[in-house]
Scaffold this motif. Structure first.
Motif, PDB file in Angstrom:
ATOM      1  N   GLU B 206      71.172   2.695 -74.598  1.00 43.81           N
ATOM      2  CA  GLU B 206      71.411   3.749 -75.583  1.00 43.81           C
ATOM      3  C   GLU B 206      70.100   4.197 -76.219  1.00 43.81           C
ATOM      4  OE1 GLU B 206      74.672   2.665 -78.230  1.00 43.81           O
ATOM      5  OE2 GLU B 206      75.326   1.333 -76.637  1.00 43.81           O
ATOM      6  N   ASN B 207      69.249   3.210 -76.494  1.00 45.58           N
ATOM      7  CA  ASN B 207      67.995   3.520 -77.169  1.00 45.58           C
ATOM      8  C   ASN B 207      67.060   4.397 -76.319  1.00 45.58           C
ATOM      9  OD1 ASN B 207      66.143   2.880 -79.544  1.00 45.58           O
ATOM     10  ND2 ASN B 207      64.870   2.359 -77.784  1.00 45.58           N
ATOM     11  N   LEU B 208      67.214   4.306 -74.996  1.00 46.13           N
ATOM     12  CA  LEU B 208      66.297   5.045 -74.117  1.00 46.13           C
ATOM     13  C   LEU B 208      66.333   6.548 -74.368  1.00 46.13           C
ATOM     14  CD1 LEU B 208      66.863   2.935 -70.915  1.00 46.13           C
ATOM     15  CD2 LEU B 208      64.627   3.391 -71.932  1.00 46.13           C
ATOM     16  N   MET B 212      66.348   9.991 -82.322  1.00 43.56           N
ATOM     17  CA  MET B 212      66.323   9.899 -83.790  1.00 43.56           C
ATOM     18  C   MET B 212      65.573   8.660 -84.283  1.00 43.56           C
ATOM     19  SD  MET B 212      67.736  12.462 -85.304  1.00 43.56           S
ATOM     20  CE  MET B 212      68.182  11.905 -86.946  1.00 43.56           C
ATOM     21  N   HIS B 213      65.402   7.663 -83.423  1.00 45.63           N
ATOM     22  CA  HIS B 213      64.816   6.418 -83.917  1.00 45.63           C
ATOM     23  C   HIS B 213      63.295   6.446 -83.894  1.00 45.63           C
ATOM     24  CE1 HIS B 213      63.702   5.196 -79.849  1.00 45.63           C
ATOM     25  NE2 HIS B 213      63.095   4.154 -80.346  1.00 45.63           N
ATOM     26  N   ALA B 214      62.718   7.318 -83.067  1.00 48.27           N
ATOM     27  CA  ALA B 214      61.295   7.186 -82.741  1.00 48.27           C
ATOM     28  C   ALA B 214      60.402   7.153 -83.985  1.00 48.27           C
ATOM     29  CB  ALA B 214      60.864   8.294 -81.791  1.00 48.27           C
ATOM     30  N   THR B 217      61.606   3.971 -86.439  1.00 50.85           N
ATOM     31  CA  THR B 217      61.355   2.616 -85.947  1.00 50.85           C
ATOM     32  C   THR B 217      59.871   2.359 -85.709  1.00 50.85           C
ATOM     33  OG1 THR B 217      63.506   2.658 -84.874  1.00 50.85           O
ATOM     34  CG2 THR B 217      61.945   0.999 -84.107  1.00 50.85           C
ATOM     35  N   HIS B 218      59.185   3.378 -85.180  1.00 55.58           N
ATOM     36  CA  HIS B 218      57.806   3.162 -84.722  1.00 55.58           C
ATOM     37  C   HIS B 218      56.753   3.609 -85.718  1.00 55.58           C
ATOM     38  CE1 HIS B 218      59.403   1.795 -81.005  1.00 55.58           C
ATOM     39  NE2 HIS B 218      60.052   2.915 -80.796  1.00 55.58           N
ATOM     40  N   GLU B 219      57.144   3.721 -86.957  1.00 60.79           N
ATOM     41  CA  GLU B 219      56.197   4.252 -87.937  1.00 60.79           C
ATOM     42  C   GLU B 219      54.891   3.447 -88.007  1.00 60.79           C
ATOM     43  OE1 GLU B 219      57.814   5.326 -91.733  1.00 60.79           O
ATOM     44  OE2 GLU B 219      55.828   5.429 -92.665  1.00 60.79           O
ATOM     45  N   ASP B 372      59.070  -3.394 -82.381  1.00 62.95           N
ATOM     46  CA  ASP B 372      59.940  -2.814 -83.402  1.00 62.95           C
ATOM     47  C   ASP B 372      61.274  -2.369 -82.803  1.00 62.95           C
ATOM     48  OD1 ASP B 372      58.382  -3.194 -85.763  1.00 62.95           O
ATOM     49  OD2 ASP B 372      57.015  -1.654 -85.056  1.00 62.95           O
ATOM     50  N   ASP B 373      61.255  -1.879 -81.560  1.00 66.62           N
ATOM     51  CA  ASP B 373      62.520  -1.597 -80.874  1.00 66.62           C
ATOM     52  C   ASP B 373      63.334  -2.878 -80.755  1.00 66.62           C
ATOM     53  OD1 ASP B 373      62.308   1.182 -80.150  1.00 66.62           O
ATOM     54  OD2 ASP B 373      60.851   0.640 -78.603  1.00 66.62           O
ATOM     55  N   ILE B 374      62.693  -3.910 -80.247  1.00 71.41           N
ATOM     56  CA  ILE B 374      63.388  -5.165 -79.977  1.00 71.41           C
ATOM     57  C   ILE B 374      63.938  -5.764 -81.267  1.00 71.41           C
ATOM     58  CG2 ILE B 374      63.065  -7.525 -79.120  1.00 71.41           C
ATOM     59  CD1 ILE B 374      61.207  -6.430 -77.037  1.00 71.41           C
TER      60      ILE B 374
HETATM   61 FE   LIG Z   1      61.606   2.992 -79.447  1.00 69.45          FE
END
Ligand SMILES: [Fe+2]
Ligand code: FES
Lengths: 177, 447
Positions: B206-208, B212-214, B217-219, B372-374
């Motif tokens: 789903e995350n792939l 909206m998360h980029a 999550t990756h700030e 951060d994804d994990i």
């Molecule tokens: Fe990510």
């Protein structure tokens, strides 16, 4: 940067080094201090131990010869080490909440010789306990430092970390080993 | 517990799914039978077994299997089990067995296609029902094996669509990866990363395509890259690929998300090293492809700027940086990722070096992006294990997905269409599996 790097990672074909007992003692102290700076997350002090072109390398496979045509667990120049440090210190580093704690034991320090570039090649072994969120993780392996003389001390030109289980399936590595 | 067809269907709504699909070990077991027991699953690339007798072990769902090259050049996929007492024939990893398999326990031997060759002191079996021609005395093959441009897939079910039909629209991602070679071929090279994630396999799929998360999550990661670049006064590619996640929402809204049957899909590129005409690696690559295919086609190949592709049940090829993140479910809360990188045969060496760099910076276990994804996948796993609520929302732009000839397209790049599409496939597999299991003989699903 990493793409066009031409860096001598070899640690064989060394010329012998004549290291008096006092120098050996100071080399060992240098390595212990480096380990301590990492455990205490004093990253700026740790960066200042490096030469400007120094490379931090953790191979992916046993006996890996090159970081250029094969992936590595870490292969970082000063810029990438800087980026890692900045991220570790960023308030929104979700995977560092709580932060990784570590303590490492370094021993078996052995001066191997001098490489073609005049760097002192030093082997040691380490055991590192790391913790964040769950079970502690044990890491162990061998360090190889290439040290460039500077005044009456040294700078790190290369640090190679050979994990005993480098080819395992891993959890993430967020901090330097 | 066991689930009826109705109960399974009720876990997936048009706009949300029940948290149990991520946390219930019984659901995981059913998925191994009904999804991984039926779908085409990527086993490995032919280049991983170049010579006769070469093998490579991996998993299809919860099954230990191996891929092996036979003398006639064919690649077979076999369960890693000796039919005598069940010992795994080869150790995990890769190697070469030579002309035939020989079991390390009692020396039964098998041809490279798995068929029975012999046993020592055969007279001891005379007068018994031992029969070398009986398949139960051979290594078992997976029901179907096929390859698409060197990518070997296997299915544990005799029935179902052919591989090309199963892949449908995402074939074009595999094509594009191969076409980036002037001879149209790639090979696995430069080693494989393996990362273990403490979360359900579906979260990663789903995350792939979760745009909206980029930037949330990756700030810490793109901020670090930007600060570094600012200090340096330039942004080399290493930092550029970290910087991409920090694009503003308007950027993500404009991207196109494609969804195909069987849960597949892709999202458009978020950074375009191919378009950077000033980049000498891209320019040399372009020249090589122009010589091979002509300028127009070369432009088309390098211009296909695709970010993550999803081959549901197999993983995610990335064409621009020549990699395949293979996703292997291990347990309901554990997923192994194998990151393979590819060399485009005949392309300039810089293209491969760039792929190595990308893998090192973005997909190594020491990546500054992935942890951060994990972490967030793990927090979903832990949060969904609480009684804080029963449903997981997939509402964004629900009801507005556009259909086209071979699938669906999002109306907005931040749509949760990809998740809805994956669960559409999930439901189809799980329900059809329930019906098939009902009809089949004594499978373990009843009661
Ligand atoms: Fe990510
Ligand atoms: S288990 Fe393989 S020969 Fe006995």
């Amino acid at each position: 940067m990493l793409l066009d790097l031409d860096f001598d990672v070899s640690t064989t074909g060394l010329s012998p080094a004549d290291v008096p007992a006092d120098t050996y003692h100071r080399i060992a102290q240098f390595l212990y201090r480096e380990a301590c700076l990492l455990d205490e997350r004093r990253y700026d002090d740790w960066q200042s131990l490096w030469t400007s072109d120094g490379m931090y390398w953790m191979p992916r496979v046993v006996g890996q010869q090159s970081p250029f045509d094969h992936i590595s667990l870490f292969w970082e120049d000063r810029m990438l080490r800087d980026v890692r440090i900045r991220r570790l210190e960023h308030p929104r580093n979700w995977s560092q909440q709580p932060p990784t704690r570590s303590v490492r034991l370094v021993g078996g320090v052995q001066v191997e010789g001098v490489d073609a570039g005049g760097n002192l090649v030093v082997h040691s072994v380490f055991q590192m306990t790391e913790w964040r969120k769950r079970q502690p993780r044990q890491l162990a392996g061998r360090y190889t430092h290439k040290l460039a003389a500077e005044g009456d001390s040294w700078r790190i030109r290369m640090k190679r970390v050979d994990l005993v289980n480098c080819d395992d399936a891993h959890d993430v590595f967020e901090v330097f080993v | 517990m066991s689930y009826t067809e109705e109960q399974l269907a009720a876990m997936v709504r048009g706009d949300s799914v029940h948290r149990g699909v991520y946390t219930d070990p019984a659901i995981f077991d059913l998925e191994m039978q009904r999804i991984y027991g039926r779908a085409w699953v990527y086993v490995g690339h032919e280049s991983q077994v170049p010579k006769t007798g070469d093998y490579h072990t991996t998993r299809v769902g919860d099954q230990d299997v191996l891929m092996v090259r036979a003398a006639d050049g064919n690649v077979h996929v076999l369960y890693n089990r000796c039919p005598h007492k069940g010992a795994k024939l080869v150790a995990d990893g890769e190697g070469c067995v030579g002309k035939f398999f020989r079991c390390p326990y009692h020396a039964w031997t098998f041809k490279l296609d798995g068929s029975h060759l012999g046993v020592p002191l055969k007279q001891g079996l005379e007068g018994t029902s031992y029969d070398p021609a009986d398949p139960s005395f051979s290594m078992r093959r997976l029901a179907r094996v096929d390859a698409y441009r060197g990518f070997v897939f296997a299915s544990q079910s005799k029935e179902g669509p052919a591989l090309v039909d199963f892949l449908g629209g995402v074939r074009s991602s595999i094509d594009n990866l191969c076409d980036r070679s002037p001879v149209g071929e790639v090979e696995v090279a430069g080693g494989i990363f393996r990362v273990m994630q403490r979360s359900n396999w579906k979260v990663f799929y789903e995350n792939l395509h979760d745009t909206m998360h980029a930037r949330v999550t990756h700030e810490s990661s793109y901020a670090a890259a930007r600060d570094e670049a600012k200090e340096m006064g330039e942004m080399p590619l290493e930092l550029h690929i970290m910087d991409g996640n920090g694009e503003p929402y308007e950027f993500w809204e404009k991207l196109e998300l494609r969804a195909y049957d069987n849960g597949h899909g892709y999202m458009e590129g978020i950074f375009n090293p191919g378009a950077a005409e000033r980049d000498p690696v891209s320019r040399a690559h372009f020249d090589t492809l122009t010589t091979a295919y002509g300028e127009e086609r070369a432009r088309e190949i390098l211009g296909m700027n695709r970010h993550n592709t999803v081959i549901y049940g197999s993983g995610s090829p990335h064409t621009v940086f020549q990699q395949f993140r293979v996703i292997r479910p291990i347990a309901v809360d554990r997923t192994l990722i194998e990151i393979q990188t590819f060399r485009c045969k005949g392309a300039p060496d810089g293209v491969f070096k760039r792929a190595m760099m990308y893998a090192n910076v973005i997909n190594s276990p020491s990546s500054n992006v992935m942890p951060d994804d994990i972490e967030l996948y793990n927090r979903c796993q832990e949060g969904n294990a609480t009684r804080g609520g029963e449903w997981v929302s997939m509402h964004r732009y629900h009801g507005s997905d556009r259909s086209d000839a071979d699938g669906m397209v999002s109306v907005n790049g931040t749509s949760e269409l990809p998740m809805r599409n994956q669960f559409r496939a999930w439901k189809t597999y799980m329900e059809a599996g329930a019906t098939a299991a009902g009809a089949a003989t004594g499978d373990s699903t009843c009661c």
